[in-house]
Design a protein around this motif. Structure first.
Motif, mmCIF file in Angstrom:
data_model
loop_
_atom_site.group_PDB
_atom_site.id
_atom_site.type_symbol
_atom_site.label_atom_id
_atom_site.label_comp_id
_atom_site.label_asym_id
_atom_site.label_seq_id
_atom_site.Cartn_x
_atom_site.Cartn_y
_atom_site.Cartn_z
ATOM 1 N N VAL A 177 0.747 -1.308 -0.159
ATOM 2 C CA VAL A 177 -0.078 0.164 0.045
ATOM 3 C C VAL A 177 1.079 1.131 0.072
ATOM 4 O O VAL A 177 1.615 1.481 1.127
ATOM 5 N N ASN A 178 0.793 1.971 -0.905
ATOM 6 C CA ASN A 178 1.861 3.261 -1.096
ATOM 7 C C ASN A 178 1.154 4.357 -1.784
ATOM 8 O O ASN A 178 2.043 5.104 -2.561
ATOM 9 N N ILE A 179 -0.281 4.572 -1.915
ATOM 10 C CA ILE A 179 -0.689 5.563 -2.744
ATOM 11 C C ILE A 179 -0.346 6.959 -1.882
ATOM 12 O O ILE A 179 -0.330 7.842 -2.822
ATOM 13 N N HIS A 180 -0.223 6.919 -0.819
ATOM 14 C CA HIS A 180 0.016 8.022 -0.054
ATOM 15 C C HIS A 180 1.657 8.865 -0.679
ATOM 16 O O HIS A 180 1.579 10.255 -0.854
ATOM 17 N N GLU A 181 2.503 7.824 -1.085
ATOM 18 C CA GLU A 181 3.606 8.470 -1.781
ATOM 19 C C GLU A 181 3.299 9.247 -3.091
ATOM 20 O O GLU A 181 3.767 10.046 -3.366
ATOM 21 N N LEU A 182 2.344 8.418 -3.864
ATOM 22 C CA LEU A 182 2.111 9.016 -5.038
ATOM 23 C C LEU A 182 1.073 10.317 -4.860
ATOM 24 O O LEU A 182 1.416 11.278 -5.547
ATOM 25 N N GLN A 183 0.445 10.275 -3.970
ATOM 26 C CA GLN A 183 -0.278 11.450 -3.695
ATOM 27 C C GLN A 183 0.514 12.719 -3.270
ATOM 28 O O GLN A 183 0.423 13.925 -3.604
ATOM 29 N N ILE B 104 -0.715 5.902 -16.014
ATOM 30 C CA ILE B 104 -1.425 4.757 -15.105
ATOM 31 C C ILE B 104 -1.378 5.467 -13.533
ATOM 32 O O ILE B 104 -2.230 4.921 -13.015
ATOM 33 N N GLU B 105 -0.293 6.201 -13.267
ATOM 34 C CA GLU B 105 -0.372 6.545 -11.860
ATOM 35 C C GLU B 105 -1.534 7.923 -11.916
ATOM 36 O O GLU B 105 -2.144 8.014 -10.828
ATOM 37 N N LYS B 106 -1.765 8.470 -12.909
ATOM 38 C CA LYS B 106 -2.888 9.600 -13.151
ATOM 39 C C LYS B 106 -4.180 8.735 -12.565
ATOM 40 O O LYS B 106 -5.267 9.357 -11.792
ATOM 41 N N LEU B 107 -4.085 7.478 -13.444
ATOM 42 C CA LEU B 107 -5.602 6.795 -13.213
ATOM 43 C C LEU B 107 -5.682 6.174 -11.648
ATOM 44 O O LEU B 107 -6.777 6.284 -11.067
ATOM 45 N N ARG B 108 -4.627 5.948 -11.216
ATOM 46 C CA ARG B 108 -4.608 5.419 -9.816
ATOM 47 C C ARG B 108 -5.204 6.531 -8.799
ATOM 48 O O ARG B 108 -5.932 6.306 -8.029
ATOM 49 N N LEU B 109 -4.834 7.795 -9.005
ATOM 50 C CA LEU B 109 -4.951 8.875 -8.199
ATOM 51 C C LEU B 109 -6.544 9.050 -8.302
ATOM 52 O O LEU B 109 -7.313 9.441 -7.432
#
Ligand code: SF4
Length: 509
Positions: A212-218, A226-231
């Motif tokens: 779980v690492n979406i906070h790093e991407l945020q 793909i990162e844009k889609l995740r967010l």
């Protein structure tokens, strides 16, 4: 050339499966704790709190996080410079590791695999075979990623072939609400995009093995589509307001994972698989020096969750309950149940129906009249346990039996008073509940060890041959549940997410 010995591989698989049965990954605990702290829906916050308390109890007691200890899925990446010293093929070595892990004397895990999906569905009794994906890669090591995936979340897997210019976001947002709460949110959604139909499904599953690492991407911001889609999906799925256990709230997902692959110009395959509150996966590498064992985590990794104040919660004596009393319960009410309940799930319901249809009598002692049924398939007990982890299973699977179970005995039914399980009920069950002025209560999926502590006595009443699917009688004391459907047929799983969707929209204005 690295030599990998059969025993090292089997021992490592066995140890990893035991490890993940009672230790949540730290990234998952941290993300869930973050969700707990920010949750504003009281019902959802309590549910997340129970999952976290359960998680710590399991780490301390080395007992399974969930009564559904899963179907084992393994990704084995074998270096081209590896040589095996083994009489067994990789599938057989994995299965031997599974067999040993699930039969562990100190922490037996529930065997859930049936040998033939169509037909008698006989339990293989050792949780084999596992689903094994093998990939040949460069190098001289063997990398193993394994997971034990619960049926409730696996059952909600979805696949679609979109047109190349269709919106993946639109499809996900349309599809997630149809998945209900049987996948025990909050969890993750794994997406596989591209390739072919089967490639997309495997990518979706493998994506869930990432941390779980979406906070790093945020924090860093999206650099790729793909990162844009995740967010975008992370925000929009949570805006649906589904919340923990589908009760309505701020957090439905703690991360969105995506793997993608080149695809045909005419195609846009999209697979989506949810991961539940029982997130269980392990990663290890064999380099020829012996088996791999993971270090136990520190118990300090788990947050202290304040015990809920139970002084204001209604205490219910199920051994002396009236129709008038159940009619006073409202959707969303918290209750503490004490007294005797019967259990039963898929196989028991089917057997009851077959007996009823054949005009025969139910076995002696099976009498549901005026009683509550708990949909559960517990883990076998060890040491001084009355029962092993015994959380609820997905109730929607029992919807088709609800009319038979709730109808009066004089009409050929079972005369059941109420039901306890997890997730929402479908329209047929809601109709039967309202018609018979019954109720449906929910316990928290993914808090199985915690729930089992409320069970003080257990005995098999019938269908012993069904193993964990037998009918038991449990004596419970202060078992925490929420009224999910009241006697009028009103469901918190409909009202909760609808209310929170609007609240979230308004908070963003
Ligand atoms: S947490 Fe829910 S979906 Fe996951 S294994 Fe347990 S009961 Fe099944």
């Amino acid at each position: 050339m690295t030599i990998i010995k059969q025993q090292d591989f089997i021992d490592s698989v066995e140890a990893a499966l035991q490890y993940i049965s009672y230790y949540h990954p730290k990234d998952f605990i941290d993300a869930l704790h973050g969700a707990y702290l920010k949750e504003q829906s009281q019902a959802a916050k309590e549910a997340i709190g129970q999952i976290l308390i359960n998680s710590k109890m399991c780490a301390e007691g080395k007992r399974p996080i969930c009564q559904d200890t899963g179907i084992v899925t393994v990704f084995v990446k074998i270096g081209m410079d590896v040589q095996w010293q083994s009489d067994l093929v990789v599938q057989d070595m994995v299965d031997e590791g599974v067999r040993r892990a699930y039969a562990n004397q100190d922490n037996p895990l529930r065997a859930s695999i049936v040998s033939n999906p169509i037909g008698p569905r006989v339990n293989t009794k050792d949780n084999t075979p596992a689903v094994v994906h093998i990939e040949m890669v460069a190098g001289d090591k063997v990398e193993v990623i394994l997971a034990a995936k619960g049926g409730g979340s696996e059952n909600k897997a979805k696949f679609v072939m979109l047109n190349p210019n269709d919106s993946v976001v639109d499809w996900v947002l349309k599809t997630v609400p149809t998945m209900g709460a049987g996948w025990c949110p909050p969890g993750m959604l794994g997406l596989g995009i591209g390739g072919t139909a089967e490639k997309a499904m495997v990518m979706a599953k493998e994506s869930l093995m990432d941390p779980v690492n979406i906070h790093e991407l945020q924090e860093k911001g999206a650099q790729t589509p793909i990162e844009k889609l995740r967010l975008e999906l992370m925000e929009k799925v949570n805006d649906l307001g589904i919340g923990a256990q589908g009760l309505g709230g701020l957090t439905t997902v703690i991360d969105i994972k995506i793997k993608d692959s080149p695809t045909h110009a005419a195609s846009l395959p999209v697979a989506m698989i949810p991961n539940c509150a029982a997130t269980r996966h392990a990663h290890f590498t064999l380099d020829g020096t012996g088996p791999s064992y993971m270090d136990p985590p520190s118990l300090a990794d788990w947050p202290e969750i304040p015990q809920a104040d139970t002084s204001q919660i209604k205490r219910i004596n199920l051994d002396n309950i009236s129709q008038q009393e159940i009619e006073s319960w409202n959707p969303g009410d918290s209750l503490l149940l004490s007294g005797k309940i019967l259990t039963g799930r898929d196989a028991a319901h089917k057997k009851i129906k077959d007996i009823v249809d054949s005009g025969k009598s139910l076995p002696e002692g099976v009498d549901f009249e005026g009683r509550f049924i708990y949909y559960v398939g517990p883990v076998d007990p060890v040491r001084d346990e009355v029962v092993g982890p015994a959380g609820p299973t997905t109730s929607t699977r029992m919807d088709k039996y609800s009319e038979m179970m709730l109808s009066d005995k004089s009409d050929g039914g079972m005369g059941l008073m109420g039901m306890i399980g997890k997730s929402e009920r479908g329209d047929i069950a809601l109709k039967s509940i309202a018609k018979h002025k019954s109720v449906y209560l929910m316990a928290v999926g993914g808090a199985a060890y915690l729930v089992s502590k409320a069970i003080k006595e257990s005995r098999v009443v019938a269908f012993e041959e069904l193993g964990m699917e037998a009918i038991y009688e449990f004596t419970v004391e202060d078992m925490p549940v929420t009224v999910a459907v009241d006697t009028l047929g009103e469901s918190v799983h409909k009202t909760g997410p609808a209310i929170w969707k609007v609240k979230i929209q308004e908070s963003k204005k």
